[in-house]
Design an enzyme around this catalytic site. Structure first.
Site, mmCIF file in Angstrom:
data_model
loop_
_atom_site.group_PDB
_atom_site.id
_atom_site.type_symbol
_atom_site.label_atom_id
_atom_site.label_comp_id
_atom_site.label_asym_id
_atom_site.label_seq_id
_atom_site.Cartn_x
_atom_site.Cartn_y
_atom_site.Cartn_z
ATOM 1 N N CYS A 78 0.839 -1.191 0.000
ATOM 2 C CA CYS A 78 0.000 0.000 0.000
ATOM 3 C C CYS A 78 0.880 1.249 0.000
ATOM 4 O O CYS A 78 1.787 1.374 0.827
ATOM 5 C CB CYS A 78 -0.908 -0.021 1.229
ATOM 6 S SG CYS A 78 -1.933 1.452 1.390
ATOM 7 N N CYS A 81 0.304 3.094 3.568
ATOM 8 C CA CYS A 81 0.658 2.565 4.899
ATOM 9 C C CYS A 81 1.642 1.391 4.861
ATOM 10 O O CYS A 81 1.954 0.836 5.914
ATOM 11 C CB CYS A 81 -0.602 2.168 5.663
ATOM 12 S SG CYS A 81 -1.389 0.673 5.036
ATOM 13 N N CYS A 126 -7.220 -1.208 0.950
ATOM 14 C CA CYS A 126 -6.217 -1.701 1.888
ATOM 15 C C CYS A 126 -6.944 -1.977 3.205
ATOM 16 O O CYS A 126 -7.678 -1.127 3.698
ATOM 17 C CB CYS A 126 -5.123 -0.655 2.094
ATOM 18 S SG CYS A 126 -3.973 -1.083 3.420
ATOM 19 N N CYS A 129 -5.507 0.672 6.112
ATOM 20 C CA CYS A 129 -5.806 2.110 6.122
ATOM 21 C C CYS A 129 -7.079 2.486 5.365
ATOM 22 O O CYS A 129 -7.505 3.635 5.409
ATOM 23 C CB CYS A 129 -4.629 2.906 5.573
ATOM 24 S SG CYS A 129 -4.372 2.754 3.792
ATOM 25 N N CYS A 150 -7.860 -5.323 -10.566
ATOM 26 C CA CYS A 150 -7.444 -4.203 -11.412
ATOM 27 C C CYS A 150 -7.122 -3.038 -10.476
ATOM 28 O O CYS A 150 -8.018 -2.427 -9.902
ATOM 29 C CB CYS A 150 -8.584 -3.857 -12.366
ATOM 30 S SG CYS A 150 -8.144 -2.641 -13.605
#
Length: 163
Positions: A78, A81, A126, A129, A150
């Site tokens: 991510c 984070c 995610c 976060c 995607c």
């Protein structure tokens, strides 16, 4: 006629004053992640494009991410984070213009339903976060999972495997 009018008023009132609209659901979801920041903090920590994609569910232009051509072994984390989200070994060229994977790292990606285009789509975030990553479709490689995650490249950081 009066009964019909009263029924319509009742239905309209229920619709107007229901307490679990999408705005309330979104707020509950955003506050349930381990990493939470104010909108101002996200704006400061992310590039303008990453902020619009990850916090406002925008989409980057197709074929604009350098990660489309990334083929080394490694992990995609991510961008907000650093949570590991996808392994490079499960990346494939879908031809769509966005990095695509046939599976996520279990437990690190959360899913919800998005109706932005007028029909249901599986949106992915995610799990740490809440940053918007992209969408999942059922047109991935049939020889593996059949899924195509995607993902907006700006929502990812590539961490090469030590060779």
């Amino acid at each position: 006629m009066i009964a019909l009018k009263n029924t319509l008023i009742l239905l309209f009132s229920v619709f107007l004053f229901q307490c679990d609209g999408t705005a309330q659901q979104k707020k509950e979801t955003e506050s349930s992640f381990k990493v939470t920041k104010s909108d101002a903090q996200w704006k400061q920590d992310l590039s303008p494009l990453a902020y619009n994609v990850m916090r406002k569910a925008a989409t980057e232009r197709p074929f604009s991410s350098p990660l489309n051509k990334e083929n080394r072994k490694g992990t995609y984390s991510c961008a907000a984070c650093d949570t590991p989200l996808f392994k490079g070994q499960y990346k494939f060229d879908s031809g769509t213009g966005w990095p695509s994977f046939d599976r996520e790292i279990k437990g690190n990606v959360a899913f919800s339903v998005d109706y932005e285009l007028g029909h249901a789509r599986t949106e992915e975030h995610c799990a740490t976060c809440g940053g918007h990553l992209g969408h999942v479709f059922n047109d991935g490689p049939s020889e593996t999972t059949g899924k195509r995650h995607c993902v907006n490249g700006v929502a990812l950081k590539f961490i090469p495997e030590h060779e």
